[in-house]
Design a protein around this motif. Structure first.
Motif, short mmCIF file in Angstrom:
data_model
loop_
_atom_site.label_atom_id
_atom_site.label_comp_id
_atom_site.label_asym_id
_atom_site.label_seq_id
_atom_site.Cartn_x
_atom_site.Cartn_y
_atom_site.Cartn_z
N LYS A 7 -8.05 2.42 -1.09
CA LYS A 7 -7.43 1.10 -0.96
C LYS A 7 -8.48 0.02 -1.12
O LYS A 7 -9.61 0.17 -0.66
CB LYS A 7 -6.72 0.98 0.38
CG LYS A 7 -5.54 1.93 0.51
CD LYS A 7 -4.80 1.67 1.80
CE LYS A 7 -3.74 2.73 1.99
NZ LYS A 7 -2.47 2.38 1.45
N VAL A 8 -8.07 -1.06 -1.76
CA VAL A 8 -8.91 -2.24 -1.93
C VAL A 8 -8.24 -3.37 -1.17
O VAL A 8 -7.06 -3.65 -1.39
CB VAL A 8 -9.06 -2.60 -3.42
CG1 VAL A 8 -9.78 -3.91 -3.60
CG2 VAL A 8 -9.76 -1.49 -4.18
N GLN A 9 -8.98 -4.02 -0.28
CA GLN A 9 -8.41 -5.15 0.45
C GLN A 9 -8.59 -6.43 -0.35
O GLN A 9 -9.66 -6.69 -0.90
CB GLN A 9 -9.07 -5.29 1.81
CG GLN A 9 -8.72 -4.18 2.75
CD GLN A 9 -9.22 -4.42 4.15
OE1 GLN A 9 -10.13 -5.21 4.38
NE2 GLN A 9 -8.62 -3.75 5.11
N PHE A 10 -7.50 -7.21 -0.42
CA PHE A 10 -7.53 -8.48 -1.14
C PHE A 10 -6.66 -9.47 -0.39
O PHE A 10 -5.52 -9.17 -0.02
CB PHE A 10 -7.01 -8.29 -2.57
CG PHE A 10 -7.01 -9.57 -3.36
CD1 PHE A 10 -8.19 -10.08 -3.89
CD2 PHE A 10 -5.83 -10.27 -3.58
CE1 PHE A 10 -8.19 -11.27 -4.61
CE2 PHE A 10 -5.82 -11.45 -4.31
CZ PHE A 10 -7.00 -11.95 -4.82
N ARG A 11 -7.19 -10.67 -0.16
CA ARG A 11 -6.45 -11.70 0.56
C ARG A 11 -5.97 -12.79 -0.40
O ARG A 11 -6.73 -13.27 -1.24
CB ARG A 11 -7.33 -12.33 1.64
CG ARG A 11 -6.57 -13.37 2.49
CD ARG A 11 -7.43 -13.97 3.57
NE ARG A 11 -8.00 -12.97 4.48
CZ ARG A 11 -7.36 -12.44 5.52
NH1 ARG A 11 -6.13 -12.82 5.81
NH2 ARG A 11 -7.95 -11.55 6.28
N GLU A 35 1.01 -7.39 -7.83
CA GLU A 35 1.07 -7.34 -6.37
C GLU A 35 1.51 -8.71 -5.88
O GLU A 35 0.87 -9.72 -6.19
CB GLU A 35 -0.31 -6.98 -5.83
CG GLU A 35 -0.38 -6.79 -4.34
CD GLU A 35 -0.03 -5.39 -3.90
OE1 GLU A 35 0.19 -5.21 -2.69
OE2 GLU A 35 0.03 -4.47 -4.73
N ARG A 36 2.62 -8.77 -5.16
CA ARG A 36 3.08 -10.02 -4.56
C ARG A 36 2.54 -10.07 -3.13
O ARG A 36 2.80 -9.18 -2.33
CB ARG A 36 4.60 -10.09 -4.55
CG ARG A 36 5.11 -11.36 -3.90
CD ARG A 36 6.58 -11.52 -4.06
NE ARG A 36 6.79 -11.95 -5.44
CZ ARG A 36 7.97 -12.17 -5.99
NH1 ARG A 36 9.06 -11.97 -5.29
NH2 ARG A 36 8.07 -12.57 -7.24
N ILE A 37 1.79 -11.15 -2.84
CA ILE A 37 1.15 -11.27 -1.53
C ILE A 37 1.55 -12.60 -0.90
O ILE A 37 1.50 -13.64 -1.54
CB ILE A 37 -0.38 -11.18 -1.66
CG1 ILE A 37 -0.79 -9.90 -2.40
CG2 ILE A 37 -1.04 -11.23 -0.29
CD1 ILE A 37 -2.26 -9.80 -2.72
N SER A 43 -3.76 -7.92 1.76
CA SER A 43 -3.02 -6.81 1.18
C SER A 43 -3.98 -5.66 0.91
O SER A 43 -5.16 -5.88 0.60
CB SER A 43 -2.36 -7.25 -0.13
OG SER A 43 -1.68 -6.17 -0.72
N GLU A 44 -3.50 -4.45 1.05
CA GLU A 44 -4.28 -3.27 0.69
C GLU A 44 -3.70 -2.72 -0.60
O GLU A 44 -2.59 -2.18 -0.61
CB GLU A 44 -4.26 -2.25 1.81
CG GLU A 44 -5.03 -2.70 3.03
CD GLU A 44 -5.25 -1.60 4.03
OE1 GLU A 44 -4.54 -0.58 4.00
OE2 GLU A 44 -6.16 -1.76 4.86
#
Length: 79
Positions: A7-11, A35-37, A43-44
């Motif tokens: 998993k890659v974390q992205f804010r 990816e909808r955040i 988000s992972e």
């Protein structure tokens, strides 16, 4: 990341929900195309890895959206 997945974390840095586009430069890695955040949410992003003959164990995940011109680049490495 080992063979399999990680998993890659992205804010999302924006104050509204955003659709991000995801692109990988190495076919040995896989992830969803978008990816909808939610606003300011972390988000992972699931990233898969399957070794391929002749392909390196490194890759780049490029994340873009319509709100900005410059992409985010995340470097990936499998072990």
């Amino acid at each position: 990341m080992v063979s399999g997945s990680g998993k890659v974390q992205f804010r999302n840095p924006f104050v509204r929900e955003v659709d991000f586009k995801l692109q990988l430069d190495n076919p040995a890695f896989s992830c969803s195309a978008t990816e909808r955040i939610g606003p300011k949410k972390l988000s992972e992003i699931a990233v898969g890895y399957k070794p391929m003959d002749g392909k390196p164990k490194e890759g780049k995940l490029t994340i873009t959206c319509d709100e900005v011109d410059l992409p985010w680049v995340i470097y990936l490495a499998a072990t």
